[in-house]
Scaffold this motif. Structure first.
Motif, PDB file in Angstrom:
ATOM      1  N   LEU A  57      46.415  52.084  37.530  1.00 28.15           N
ATOM      2  CA  LEU A  57      46.291  50.796  38.209  1.00 28.15           C
ATOM      3  C   LEU A  57      45.062  50.014  37.773  1.00 28.15           C
ATOM      4  O   LEU A  57      44.883  48.862  38.186  1.00 28.15           O
ATOM      5  N   GLU A  58      44.214  50.595  36.939  1.00 23.29           N
ATOM      6  CA  GLU A  58      42.984  49.923  36.505  1.00 23.29           C
ATOM      7  C   GLU A  58      43.074  49.403  35.074  1.00 23.29           C
ATOM      8  O   GLU A  58      42.126  48.796  34.585  1.00 23.29           O
ATOM      9  N   ILE A  59      44.206  49.599  34.409  1.00 21.45           N
ATOM     10  CA  ILE A  59      44.326  49.250  32.994  1.00 21.45           C
ATOM     11  C   ILE A  59      44.997  47.881  32.855  1.00 21.45           C
ATOM     12  O   ILE A  59      46.132  47.697  33.298  1.00 21.45           O
ATOM     13  N   GLY A 467      40.467  41.214  29.445  1.00 23.90           N
ATOM     14  CA  GLY A 467      41.469  41.578  30.434  1.00 23.90           C
ATOM     15  C   GLY A 467      40.912  41.450  31.832  1.00 23.90           C
ATOM     16  O   GLY A 467      39.702  41.561  32.064  1.00 23.90           O
ATOM     17  N   VAL A 468      41.791  41.217  32.765  1.00 26.29           N
ATOM     18  CA  VAL A 468      41.418  41.169  34.166  1.00 26.29           C
ATOM     19  C   VAL A 468      42.491  41.899  34.955  1.00 26.29           C
ATOM     20  O   VAL A 468      43.690  41.767  34.669  1.00 26.29           O
ATOM     21  N   VAL A 469      42.075  42.695  35.914  1.00 33.03           N
ATOM     22  CA  VAL A 469      43.028  43.446  36.733  1.00 33.03           C
ATOM     23  C   VAL A 469      42.598  43.344  38.190  1.00 33.03           C
ATOM     24  O   VAL A 469      41.420  43.532  38.522  1.00 33.03           O
ATOM     25  N   TYR A 470      43.573  43.017  39.041  1.00 34.10           N
ATOM     26  CA  TYR A 470      43.309  42.859  40.466  1.00 34.10           C
ATOM     27  C   TYR A 470      44.151  43.882  41.221  1.00 34.10           C
ATOM     28  O   TYR A 470      45.383  43.888  41.135  1.00 34.10           O
ATOM     29  N   LYS A 471      43.491  44.760  41.937  1.00 33.93           N
ATOM     30  CA  LYS A 471      44.176  45.791  42.718  1.00 33.93           C
ATOM     31  C   LYS A 471      44.514  45.207  44.082  1.00 33.93           C
ATOM     32  O   LYS A 471      43.682  45.141  44.977  1.00 33.93           O
TER      33      LYS A 471
END
Length: 701
Positions: A57-59, A467-471
């Motif tokens: 979930l962090e990639i 990159g940007v990742v939103y949990k």
């Protein structure tokens, strides 16, 4: 190869790796609290280079890992069969069965070389060692999108990484014996054991002897992969792996279409000459990695790889002219003696730290590599010597095999020095951004032994990524990513100034888990633009002006639906086509803008279900699989020649008689579908394997 600049480069890498080690080791021991941290660290496994430590979930990119159990359930024995499990991957021209060639997200690399793939992060696809067997492979990773910001030069659509089976400190072994259709017999051995508290070994090997549904085709393959791990206490370890393989495979260009129609000659019809004998390929490779964990946050990894591959033999091959009215078909005969060596030295430091409220997870590294591609090639065409065969009634050995004439005699060397850094910054508990960049300085030298002429080409390259990742929740994250990729073009010189192939990729998607984390999935939408594709100009001189684009949607979902039912689903929709008109260098014809790229299905689906139950109180797994591949362009210069869509079905069962004995039976292509996996032109079309049966028994000890 004695190259002073190369030796200096390797020396610089070694110095830097030791500097990283010593500098951080000094900092880690600067206080009593640091010493106490180190005393509690225990090395429990090896770490992958270029990867860092991130959950799914962090990639902020799409990744698919095909683990050992999935490979075993699918009955995958080679890399092609493994990659069929990912619908983002499409089969390409496989050089008469002598190498792996695939497109990822619509794009393939150099058509005159195998598709590059990695083994534990080391380049291993370069070279001529034959199609990759999965003996010794623990898992196959499909890393989608540009990865040059870490890995360096690579394929435009993504990267395939193979993770090897490494020694464990638990004694166990398995012998698997199998037999199948077309007199196919195979044995596999896998044994690992500790020899002391700090030293463990593993030996993996295979042998295969097989005929084929293709007339006169017999193959022999064998391989051995011994390895050891040595632990220097609780924080450091050294891993060594050797790779050896030898294959004997007749060169087979497949069948032809007559007047654009497939199926007019049977799928088993071989159009070469059995008297040529098999092509022989060999691999001898070494990997050495040293890992040291300074504490719970910081680790270093230093590795060296050397791989020597070769391919040698004669082949009579399908010509490019259509057969005459009586079915007489021209061919040409070739002799190849190819050798390649690849070596790389790398050093990497990974760790985490905080600045104010921000948490950083960082990867810093440097690597240097050298790839030497030595090709000696002879050829004689049909017009120079009668080599015809009747495609409807072939008679092998009807004439003395002609001696091919000189054509190519050259060696190309590519050297590269790269420095990279990636930082994933946690802005808060839910939001991460990833920043990365790599600098490469590379040189190419091409020595033509026939003309005794040497030419060079040099280039520097920056490869960024963002990159940007939103949990959003504990089971859902949204991401967006941008990256750039490059790949040097073989044959680049100061004269033709073949600038490297470039690609840019944008991707948005979601990573998610379902069923309390038992199901994992990724849904991605991507757009890839590729430029500087190698082609020819109006005077048939090499140039790099080709442009192409690929857009699509991917869905990967795998895991447990219930306690006893598992699911594997991979679907891809890909629209890949040229963006400008240019000349096809192979046939000298103009390819208009908007033409479909070769062998790329618009839609592809891989679906598998495994139901676990019991029979007579013993575990039984019932397996079903389906692969659907859409219609594809089969000839770049003739957009009206299409390979038809196909669907193949597999059923299998695994039955554990005891903890020590497992039986397996499988039927592949259950409905006996007639299909074609890939082509290069309408005279080089690879037919798919008809229905086959295979049984095996595994003995664990």
């Amino acid at each position: 190869m004695n190259n002073p600049s190369r030796q200096k480069t390797l020396l610089y890498v070694a110095i830097l790796s030791n500097s990283l080690f010593l500098a951080h080791h000094s900092n880690a021991q600067s206080g009593e609290s640091a010493r106490q941290e180190i005393e509690n660290v225990l090395v429990v496994g090896t770490r992958q280079a270029y990867r860092g430590e991130f959950t799914s979930l962090e990639i902020p990119q799409s990744e698919l890992s095909i683990d050992a159990k999935t490979l075993r359930d699918a009955g995958a024995l080679d890399l092609n069969q493994a990659l069929d499990l990912s619908s983002s991957v499409a089969r390409q021209n496989n050089f008469g069965g002598l190498w792996n060639s695939f497109a990822l997200r619509g794009f393939v690399g150099d058509e005159n070389l195998p598709s590059n793939y990695l083994v534990n992060g080391f380049n291993a696809g370069r070279g001529f060692g034959g199609a990759r067997d999965l003996s010794g492979i623990e898992s196959v990773e499909v890393l989608k999108g540009p990865r040059a910001a870490l890995f360096g030069r690579g394929e435009p659509g993504g990267t395939i990484n193979l993770v090897t089976k490494r020694p464990t400190f638990e004694t166990k072994g398995e012998l698997r014996l199998s037999a199948g259709s077309h007199s196919t017999y195979r044995s596999d051995i896998d044994w690992t054991s500790p020899l002391s508290d700090n030293f463990a070994v593993r030996i993996v090997g295979f042998y295969e002897d097989a005929e084929s549904f293709r007339d006169t085709i017999d193959t022999q393959k064998q391989g051995l992969s011994p390895s050891f791990i040595y632990r220097f206490g609780e924080q450091s370890q050294l891993v060594y792996e050797l790779e050896y393989s030898h294959q004997e495979i007749p060169f087979d260009r497949g069948v032809i279409a007559i007047d654009g129609q497939l199926g007019l000659i049977p799928e088993n019809r071989f159009l070469g000459e059995p008297g040529d004998g098999p092509m022989e390929t060999d691999v001898l490779g070494h990997q050495l990695e040293f890992q040291h964990d300074f504490n719970g946050n910081w680790s270093t990894l230093v590795g060296f790889n050397y791989r020597d591959t070769s391919l040698e033999g004669f082949a009579t091959e399908n010509g490019f002219s259509a057969p005459d009215a009586n079915g007489n078909f021209g061919r040409f005969r070739r002799y190849r003696d190819y050798d390649a060596t690849y070596q790389v030295l790398r050093a990497e430091l990974t760790g985490s730290f905080t600045t104010g409220e921000l948490e950083h997870r960082i990867i810093i590294g440097v690597d240097a590599d050298e790839f030497e591609n030595d090709q000696f090639f002879l050829r004689i065409r049909n017009r120079q010597s009668n080599q015809e065969i009747n495609v409807f009634n072939p008679v092998y050995g009807a004439y003395a095999l002609p001696q091919p004439l000189p054509n190519t005699d050259r060696v190309e060397t590519q050297e590269s020095l790269g420095v990279y850094i990636q930082d994933q910054i946690s802005l808060n508990d839910n939001l991460d951004i990833r920043l990365g960049i790599r600098f490469d300085d590379y040189d190419q030298e091409l020595h033509n032994r026939r003309s005794n002429r040497t030419s060079n080409y040099s280039e520097t390259q920056l490869s960024p990524q963002f990159g940007v990742v939103y949990k959003a929740t504990d089971s859902l994250s949204l991401y967006a990513a941008y990256g750039e990729n490059f790949r040097p073009l073989s044959g680049a010189t100061d004269d033709n100034h073949l600038e490297p192939n470039q690609s840019k990729s944008t991707e948005v998607g979601i990573n998610f888990t379902l069923n309390e984390g038992l199901l994992e999935g990724t849904l991605a939408i991507f757009d890839v633009e590729q430029s500087n594709i190698s082609t020819v100009d109006a005077d048939f001189n090499a140039t790099a002006i080709g442009e192409a684009g690929s857009q699509g949607v991917e869905l990967d979902l795998h895991g447990n639906v219930t306690d006893s039912l598992s699911l594997w689903l991979s679907y891809a929709y890909i629209d890949a086509e040229t963006e400008n008109a240019f000349n096809d260098p192979n046939f000298g014809t103009e390819v208009p803008a908007g033409s479909d790229l070769l062998n790329i299905p618009e839609q592809q689906l891989s679906l598998r279900l495994v139901q676990r139950t019991e029979l007579a109180g013993k575990p039984l797994s019932l397996i079903s699989g389906l692969l659907y591949v859409d219609e594809r362009n089969g000839f770049f210069s003739r957009q009206d020649f299409k390979l038809p869509s196909y669907t193949t079905v597999q059923i299998a069962a695994n039955y554990e008689l005891s903890n020590a004995i497992e039986l397996r039976a499988e039927i592949n292509n259950l409905l006996d579908e007639e299909y074609y996996t890939n082509s290069f032109a309408d005279v080089w079309v690879q037919p798919g394997t008809p229905r086959t049966v295979r049984v095996s028994a595994a003995f664990r000890f």
